[in-house]
Design a protein around this motif. Structure first.
Motif, PDB file in Angstrom:
ATOM      1  N   GLN A  15      39.458 -22.035 -49.213  1.00 44.99           N
ATOM      2  CA  GLN A  15      39.510 -23.439 -49.620  1.00 44.99           C
ATOM      3  C   GLN A  15      40.912 -24.007 -49.422  1.00 44.99           C
ATOM      4  N   ALA A  16      41.914 -23.198 -49.728  1.00 45.05           N
ATOM      5  CA  ALA A  16      43.306 -23.636 -49.555  1.00 45.05           C
ATOM      6  C   ALA A  16      43.623 -23.873 -48.084  1.00 45.05           C
ATOM      7  N   ILE A  17      43.128 -22.997 -47.223  1.00 52.24           N
ATOM      8  CA  ILE A  17      43.363 -23.158 -45.784  1.00 52.24           C
ATOM      9  C   ILE A  17      42.647 -24.392 -45.260  1.00 52.24           C
ATOM     10  N   LEU A  18      41.429 -24.620 -45.708  1.00 54.62           N
ATOM     11  CA  LEU A  18      40.675 -25.792 -45.260  1.00 54.62           C
ATOM     12  C   LEU A  18      41.386 -27.086 -45.655  1.00 54.62           C
ATOM     13  N   SER A  19      41.933 -27.125 -46.852  1.00 58.79           N
ATOM     14  CA  SER A  19      42.698 -28.309 -47.258  1.00 58.79           C
ATOM     15  C   SER A  19      43.998 -28.406 -46.463  1.00 58.79           C
ATOM     16  N   GLY A  20      44.584 -27.255 -46.143  1.00 59.69           N
ATOM     17  CA  GLY A  20      45.792 -27.245 -45.324  1.00 59.69           C
ATOM     18  C   GLY A  20      45.536 -27.829 -43.943  1.00 59.69           C
ATOM     19  N   ILE A  21      44.375 -27.511 -43.378  1.00 62.43           N
ATOM     20  CA  ILE A  21      43.989 -28.067 -42.071  1.00 62.43           C
ATOM     21  C   ILE A  21      43.800 -29.574 -42.174  1.00 62.43           C
ATOM     22  N   ALA A  22      43.065 -29.997 -43.197  1.00 63.48           N
ATOM     23  CA  ALA A  22      42.706 -31.411 -43.338  1.00 63.48           C
ATOM     24  C   ALA A  22      43.905 -32.296 -43.643  1.00 63.48           C
ATOM     25  N   LEU A  23      44.908 -31.751 -44.307  1.00 61.61           N
ATOM     26  CA  LEU A  23      46.047 -32.560 -44.751  1.00 61.61           C
ATOM     27  C   LEU A  23      47.252 -32.490 -43.816  1.00 61.61           C
ATOM     28  N   GLY A  24      47.223 -31.576 -42.857  1.00 57.22           N
ATOM     29  CA  GLY A  24      48.382 -31.396 -41.987  1.00 57.22           C
ATOM     30  C   GLY A  24      48.112 -31.755 -40.544  1.00 57.22           C
ATOM     31  N   ASP A  25      48.884 -31.136 -39.637  1.00 59.74           N
ATOM     32  CA  ASP A  25      48.748 -31.433 -38.208  1.00 59.74           C
ATOM     33  C   ASP A  25      47.737 -30.514 -37.522  1.00 59.74           C
ATOM     34  N   ARG A  26      47.016 -29.725 -38.303  1.00 57.12           N
ATOM     35  CA  ARG A  26      45.933 -28.844 -37.855  1.00 57.12           C
ATOM     36  C   ARG A  26      46.425 -27.579 -37.157  1.00 57.12           C
ATOM     37  N   ARG A  27      47.715 -27.417 -36.961  1.00 56.14           N
ATOM     38  CA  ARG A  27      48.209 -26.190 -36.332  1.00 56.14           C
ATOM     39  C   ARG A  27      47.994 -25.013 -37.283  1.00 56.14           C
ATOM     40  N   THR A  28      47.687 -23.872 -36.718  1.00 57.70           N
ATOM     41  CA  THR A  28      47.459 -22.690 -37.551  1.00 57.70           C
ATOM     42  C   THR A  28      48.669 -22.406 -38.437  1.00 57.70           C
ATOM     43  N   THR A  29      49.849 -22.475 -37.853  1.00 54.99           N
ATOM     44  CA  THR A  29      51.063 -22.114 -38.590  1.00 54.99           C
ATOM     45  C   THR A  29      51.284 -23.016 -39.802  1.00 54.99           C
ATOM     46  N   THR A  30      51.159 -24.326 -39.616  1.00 53.23           N
ATOM     47  CA  THR A  30      51.404 -25.241 -40.734  1.00 53.23           C
ATOM     48  C   THR A  30      50.263 -25.205 -41.748  1.00 53.23           C
ATOM     49  N   SER A  31      49.046 -24.981 -41.273  1.00 54.39           N
ATOM     50  CA  SER A  31      47.903 -24.887 -42.193  1.00 54.39           C
ATOM     51  C   SER A  31      48.053 -23.687 -43.113  1.00 54.39           C
TER      52      SER A  31
ATOM     53  N   PHE B 263      50.321 -15.355 -41.685  1.00 46.92           N
ATOM     54  CA  PHE B 263      49.569 -15.669 -40.465  1.00 46.92           C
ATOM     55  C   PHE B 263      48.397 -14.705 -40.301  1.00 46.92           C
ATOM     56  N   GLU B 264      48.624 -13.441 -40.592  1.00 42.40           N
ATOM     57  CA  GLU B 264      47.567 -12.433 -40.437  1.00 42.40           C
ATOM     58  C   GLU B 264      46.396 -12.716 -41.374  1.00 42.40           C
ATOM     59  N   GLU B 265      46.708 -12.995 -42.634  1.00 40.67           N
ATOM     60  CA  GLU B 265      45.644 -13.290 -43.595  1.00 40.67           C
ATOM     61  C   GLU B 265      44.934 -14.588 -43.222  1.00 40.67           C
ATOM     62  N   GLY B 266      45.716 -15.558 -42.775  1.00 40.07           N
ATOM     63  CA  GLY B 266      45.133 -16.839 -42.384  1.00 40.07           C
ATOM     64  C   GLY B 266      44.154 -16.700 -41.235  1.00 40.07           C
ATOM     65  N   MET B 267      44.502 -15.904 -40.234  1.00 41.54           N
ATOM     66  CA  MET B 267      43.625 -15.740 -39.077  1.00 41.54           C
ATOM     67  C   MET B 267      42.339 -14.999 -39.442  1.00 41.54           C
ATOM     68  N   LYS B 268      42.416 -14.103 -40.408  1.00 40.60           N
ATOM     69  CA  LYS B 268      41.198 -13.436 -40.878  1.00 40.60           C
ATOM     70  C   LYS B 268      40.251 -14.450 -41.518  1.00 40.60           C
ATOM     71  N   CYS B 269      40.821 -15.373 -42.285  1.00 44.65           N
ATOM     72  CA  CYS B 269      40.013 -16.426 -42.910  1.00 44.65           C
ATOM     73  C   CYS B 269      39.429 -17.357 -41.852  1.00 44.65           C
ATOM     74  N   VAL B 270      40.238 -17.686 -40.851  1.00 47.01           N
ATOM     75  CA  VAL B 270      39.777 -18.560 -39.768  1.00 47.01           C
ATOM     76  C   VAL B 270      38.591 -17.938 -39.045  1.00 47.01           C
TER      77      VAL B 270
END
Length: 293
Positions: free
Chosen positions: A77-93, A101-108
């Protein structure tokens, strides 16, 4: 509930067929919020009033449905809000969500499998550039409604759950224009595809690097190169927009054969006088083409 298996064009067409908006301005404006949500709405009701009626007042029901769909895990949920509120880049999300980054990509990967998001890469190869593997990929929601939910509802769910909507309205008013721009870009890509049916787009998408951004670029089957700008603004687009687009292309060494400008309202007389084989201009009225078979 959600039309995640449909492309943006099909979602837009279904939205218009079901809700019969009076014109393309209304269609795009309401699709930005309700697109991909398989419900019938009354587009004659003011948008904010309709959001309150169909989304805010139905928060608990929609939240339960989305939890079943997305999995409901806090990190996701935190990553999804990060995508919606930012520039959509993986790093900033991931940074917004406070995950590695590793944990984020697993969620993606999980969210992509569920059909919640898609991974998007910069179209460097259309510009004959290398190094796109060094540019962060971007994450794209599969429906406009999902993006709306995770931009404006999920981050302040406690107040909404309690029937306190003041913070929502404040946030929405501050970011409405920016939020609409992105969905407009997605519709522009669909329209560009339809406009070039006789010389089909072989490759298309967005371009970005650390310093530059082009809303849309494409290569047709015959090899013609296209660069496009998409501006959902109440003001008429002026020649400076074309100049900026040309300068960005020059900066990255991209030489388009055709420049395309999309806008909501229209174009200055100076810009319209330049229209021809190498410059195409389209307003929201042109989006009726998306409703044709």
């Amino acid at each position: 509930m959600l039309l995640i298996d449909d492309a943006t064009k099909k979602q837009f067409k279904k939205f218009c067929e079901k809700n019969k908006p009076k014109d393309m301005e209304t269609a795009i404006k309401y699709f930005t919020i309700f697109g991909g949500l398989d419900i019938k709405i009354d587009t004659t009701i003011p948008l904010k009033e309709l959001i309150e009626k169909e989304i805010l007042n139905k928060y608990s029901y929609l939240k339960n449905e989305l939890t079943l769909f997305t999995g409901g895990y806090n990190v996701d949920q935190a990553i999804l809000s990060g995508i919606a509120l930012g520039d959509r880049r993986t790093t900033t999300s991931f940074k917004r969500a406070f995950v590695s980054f590793e944990e984020g990509m697993k969620c993606v990967e999980k969210l992509s499998e569920r059909g919640v998001i898609e991974v998007e890469a910069s179209q460097h190869f259309i510009t004959n550039q290398r190094g796109d593997n060094k540019v962060a990929k971007k994450l794209l929601f599969t429906t406009p409604f999902l993006r709306f939910w995770y931009a404006f509802i999920s981050p302040i769910y406690k107040g909404i759950k309690e029937g306190k909507y003041e913070e929502f309205y404040k946030n929405y008013e501050n970011r409405e224009a920016e939020f609409t721009d992105f969905v407009f870009e997605e519709l522009c890509l669909e329209l560009l595809t339809d406009l070039y049916k006789d010389d089909k787009l072989k490759n298309s998408g967005k371009y970005w690097d650390e310093n530059n951004n082009i809303d849309l670029i494409a290569r047709t089957t015959s090899g013609k190169l296209i660069a496009a700008s998409c501006k959902y603004s109440n003001s008429k687009v002026k020649k400076s927009e074309l100049t900026n687009l040309k300068n960005t292309c020059k900066e990255i060494g991209f030489e388009p054969d055709i420049f395309v400008l999309f806008t909501k309202t229209g174009f200055s007389n100076e810009l319209k006088s330049l229209k021809g084989d190498t410059l195409k201009l389209y307003t929201e009225k042109s989006f009726k083409l998306l409703l044709e078979d």
